[in-house]
Every structure is written in C-alpha cells, then in structure tokens.
Write a protein that holds these residues in place. Structure first.
Motif, short mmCIF file in Angstrom:
data_model
loop_
_atom_site.label_atom_id
_atom_site.label_comp_id
_atom_site.label_asym_id
_atom_site.label_seq_id
_atom_site.Cartn_x
_atom_site.Cartn_y
_atom_site.Cartn_z
N UNK A 87 0.80 -1.23 0.00
CA UNK A 87 0.00 0.00 0.00
C UNK A 87 0.83 1.28 0.00
N UNK A 88 1.96 1.25 0.68
CA UNK A 88 2.70 2.51 0.90
C UNK A 88 3.08 3.29 -0.37
N UNK A 89 3.59 2.60 -1.40
CA UNK A 89 4.02 3.39 -2.57
C UNK A 89 2.89 4.16 -3.24
N UNK A 90 1.64 3.85 -2.92
CA UNK A 90 0.52 4.55 -3.55
C UNK A 90 0.06 5.75 -2.71
N UNK A 91 0.71 5.96 -1.53
CA UNK A 91 0.22 7.00 -0.61
C UNK A 91 1.19 8.17 -0.50
N UNK A 92 0.69 9.22 0.15
CA UNK A 92 1.54 10.38 0.45
C UNK A 92 1.19 10.87 1.85
N UNK A 93 2.16 11.55 2.51
CA UNK A 93 1.86 12.08 3.83
C UNK A 93 1.26 13.48 3.74
N UNK A 94 1.02 14.11 4.90
CA UNK A 94 0.34 15.41 4.91
C UNK A 94 1.10 16.49 4.14
N UNK A 95 2.41 16.34 4.11
CA UNK A 95 3.20 17.35 3.39
C UNK A 95 3.35 17.02 1.92
N UNK A 96 2.71 15.93 1.52
CA UNK A 96 2.79 15.54 0.12
C UNK A 96 4.00 14.68 -0.22
N UNK A 97 4.72 14.23 0.82
CA UNK A 97 5.84 13.32 0.57
C UNK A 97 5.34 11.94 0.17
N UNK A 98 6.01 11.34 -0.80
CA UNK A 98 5.70 9.96 -1.17
C UNK A 98 6.62 9.03 -0.37
N UNK A 99 6.50 7.73 -0.64
CA UNK A 99 7.31 6.77 0.11
C UNK A 99 8.13 5.88 -0.80
N UNK A 100 9.38 5.70 -0.38
CA UNK A 100 10.23 4.70 -1.02
C UNK A 100 10.40 3.59 0.01
N UNK A 101 10.17 2.35 -0.40
CA UNK A 101 10.19 1.27 0.58
C UNK A 101 11.34 0.30 0.33
N UNK A 146 16.78 11.92 -1.73
CA UNK A 146 15.43 11.54 -2.16
C UNK A 146 14.37 12.38 -1.46
N UNK A 147 14.66 12.67 -0.19
CA UNK A 147 13.70 13.47 0.57
C UNK A 147 13.61 14.88 0.01
N UNK A 148 14.76 15.47 -0.20
CA UNK A 148 14.79 16.87 -0.63
C UNK A 148 14.41 17.02 -2.10
N UNK A 149 15.02 16.18 -2.95
CA UNK A 149 14.81 16.38 -4.39
C UNK A 149 13.57 15.67 -4.93
N UNK A 150 13.23 14.54 -4.32
CA UNK A 150 12.10 13.77 -4.87
C UNK A 150 10.89 13.80 -3.96
N UNK A 151 10.98 14.55 -2.87
CA UNK A 151 9.91 14.60 -1.89
C UNK A 151 9.44 13.19 -1.52
N UNK A 152 10.42 12.35 -1.17
CA UNK A 152 10.10 10.97 -0.81
C UNK A 152 10.75 10.59 0.52
N UNK A 153 9.96 10.12 1.43
CA UNK A 153 10.50 9.58 2.67
C UNK A 153 10.79 8.10 2.46
N UNK A 154 11.62 7.56 3.34
CA UNK A 154 12.00 6.15 3.22
C UNK A 154 11.34 5.35 4.33
#
Ligand SMILES: Nc1ncnc2c1ncn2[C@@H]1O[C@H](COP(=O)(O)OP(=O)(O)OP(=O)(O)O)[C@@H](O)[C@H]1O
Ligand SMILES: [Mg+2]
Length: 324
Positions: A87-101, A146-154
């Motif tokens: 499920x995670x790769x399809x979601x985003x957090x409140x700040x609009x960050x996506x997830x890399x798993x 990835x966090x800064x440039x791709x707006x993705x948390x791990x």
C-alpha cells in the motif's frame, strides 16, 4: 546391485497415504492440498485486517514513531509487512511526501551484511569493498537526497530484527535518527523531520529485549500487536485456501463463499485450538484433511465435522504447546 524400491514397506505406506489424500482432494475438486505450505505465498490467500493495516500505515504517514510489529511465531507479522509494503508506494503524507520502501527479510546478519541488505533493498549503489559505515553513509546521503529532491521519505521494513548481530543494530539506529544534527544545520528548514521510518517485526520476548538494550530506538517505537484471526477470518482463511486449490481464487467473493467440506462449527473448534494463529490453523486444517481423507476412503464422506476437528485439535495440542 539395484535397490528394490517397490519392496519397501515404508514407501508403500507413503504412497497409500498420498493416494488417500489425493482421492479426498479430487473429490472436493482440488488440484492439490489446500493446506500445504507455500514457499512463495500468494497474496490472494491473505485475509486482510483492514483496520489494523490502516493503523500501521497511519503511523508511518504521521511520521512520529517507528513501528514494531509484535506477535508470536506464525501470527502473520511478515504477511502484514507485505500488505503494508503493497500500500505505501501509492500513498503520500500530509506534506505531500511519497514513500520509497525497502524490505530486509533475511536475518542473522552481521553489520556489513545488514548495511548491504539495506542498500540493496532501497536500490542504492555501493562498492563491495566498502566498510559497513561507508555503505550506511551512502544510504543516509541518498535518503536525504530523495527526501529533498524527490519529496520521498523512506520506509524500511526489517524482519525479526532481534535475530541479527548486535552491531547491525547500530546501523539501524543511525538511520532511525536521521537527519543528523549536522545535516539539519546544512539544510535548515528543508530537513526538519525524520526521513527514515523503521518498521520492524519480532516476538514479545525480543521487544522486551529491545526495551532494555536499545532504549534509544525503543523509546521512539510503537509496538503493535498482530491481531489474532477471529472466527469469521478463520473461515475466510479456509475458504480462500480451498478456492485456491480448486483454481477458483480469482472469483473469490469474501461476502459469499463456500468452505465445503468443512463445517462452520468445525472451523470454530480449530480456530479456538489455534488461538487465531494462522500458521497453527493451517497445521490443524491439514491434520483434519488427513483424518477426513481416511474417512472418505472408508465411508465415502469427505466432510470435516466438529468431531474430526476436536480429535485433531486434541492430538495437536502438545505439538502446538511446544512450538509456542
Ligand atoms: N492474514 C492472513 N491471511 C492468510 N494467511 C495468513 C495471514 N497471516 C498469516 N498467514 C499465513 O500464516 C503463515 C504464517 O504467517 P507469517 O509468516 O506472516 O507469520 P510470522 O508472524 O511472520 O511468522 P514467523 O514468526 O515465523 O516469521 C503463512 O503461511 C501465512 O501465509
Ligand atoms: Mg515472519
């Protein structure tokens, strides 16, 4: 000299047994035993706990705590991890960050193996000749990028976390604490929250060990107990496996399905004995298949009734007690 296999009583015994089981399977329209263990489990066999899965995903999204999926052997920790990973790769957090798993399923790892496994799971390049601290540093740098440039948390999933060497933990701890104070100074407001969320699994024993030996991680980790299968989920567990063995799993309707030749009250008996543990339920159901297959051979009925369920539950009680 040739070995006279056809004369072996043991092999004859096993073949008869196999034929008996096969006859039962054929009678109910199954292509193989519904209760065999699969090396590569198929997600169509999973009975979801939607509320619990949501609570895991919510915790990851709010980014306040790491997670420890806690449960006995066979309770479904790995299964839940796989569902959350789905499920995670399809979601985003409140700040609009996506997830890399990333998912580390191997255990017994040393420091360097752990570092390499983490980098591999997150598809981060490193050199084989590197020390573990260099590998972890590369993971940290890339996660920040990835966090800064791709707006993705791990989100990093680590199975049976306590079954690794102690030194491997310190690598995890480093990632769990990112960003470092130094990074915060360098990037200022661009890095004002944790960027790696750990999702770990293990038994209660290991959680307690973590509390005493790794309080730095444990204090910031939420333990979540894997829910036991309720009776209706146990019924679905059996239903899905039977449908899978019949080749009809793709049209499985969780609102309307059949558990024939199991009686509903037999499943209740089994689930009580299994205490809602899916692995134990599978073992018990397989035991029932064996008894029912003998009955079928003798008397022509493939049914698994409460009587058989009780018989098998009693016989397995000592075995289940030992493995718990
Ligand atoms: N929700 C579920 N629906 C269907 N099958 C499940 C579910 N949860 C677990 N199982 C099955 O039960 C067995 C044990 O599950 P799993 O491996 O996830 O447990 P675990 O807690 O990770 O066990 P271990 O401690 O051995 O690692 C597997 O065969 C799995 O497919
Ligand atoms: Mg597991």
């Amino acid at each position: 000299m040739t070995i006279a296999i056809h004369e072996s009583a043991l092999i004859r015994h096993f073949n008869t047994r196999k034929e008996t089981l096969r006859a039962w399977e054929e009678n109910i329209g199954a292509r193989f035993s519904p209760f065999r263990g699969f090396k590569m489990p198929d997600s169509r066999l999973y009975c979801e706990h939607p509320d619990f899965l949501d609570s895991i995903v919510d915790l990851i999204i709010t980014n306040e705590r790491h997670i420890f999926l806690r449960g006995p052997v066979g309770s479904g920790k790995s299964t839940l991890m796989l569902l959350a990973l789905r499920d995670l790769p399809t979601l985003a957090d409140r700040r609009g960050n996506k997830f890399i798993t990333g998912y580390v399923g191997m255990t017994g790892l040393y420091e360097k193996q752990m570092s390499a496994a983490i980098a591999d799971s997150l598809r981060i390049k490193y050199r084989r000749s590197w020390e573990s601290s260099q590998i972890i540093d590369a993971v940290a740098q890339e996660s920040v990028r990835r966090y800064i440039e791709e707006k993705s948390r791990t989100a990093l999933f680590i199975e049976d976390v306590a079954d690794n060497q102690e030194a491997a933990f310190h690598k995890l701890r480093y990632l769990a604490d990112l960003p470092t104070e130094e990074m915060k100074d360098d990037y200022r407001t661009a890095l004002d929250e944790p960027i790696v969320t750990l999702v770990m699994s293990g038994t209660k024993l290991y959680w307690n060990a973590m509390l005493s030996f790794l309080p730095q991680i444990a204090d910031r980790t939420e333990p979540l107990d894997v829910p036991a299968l309720g009776d209706s989920k146990a019924r679905e567990f059996i239903g899905r496996r039977i449908a899978y063995a019949k080749g009809t799993i793709d049209s499985f309707d969780s609102a309307n399905y059949d558990v024939y030749p199991f009686h509903d009250d037999a499943i209740t008996v089994l689930n009580t004995a299994a205490r809602g543990n899916p692995r134990d339920l599978r073992m018990l159901a397989r035991g029932c298949q064996q008894v029912a297959a003998e009955n079928f051979k003798r008397a022509g009925s493939p049914d698994v009734d409460p009587e058989i369920a009780r018989l098998v539950s009693e016989a397995y009680e000592t075995i289940l007690k030992e493995v718990r």
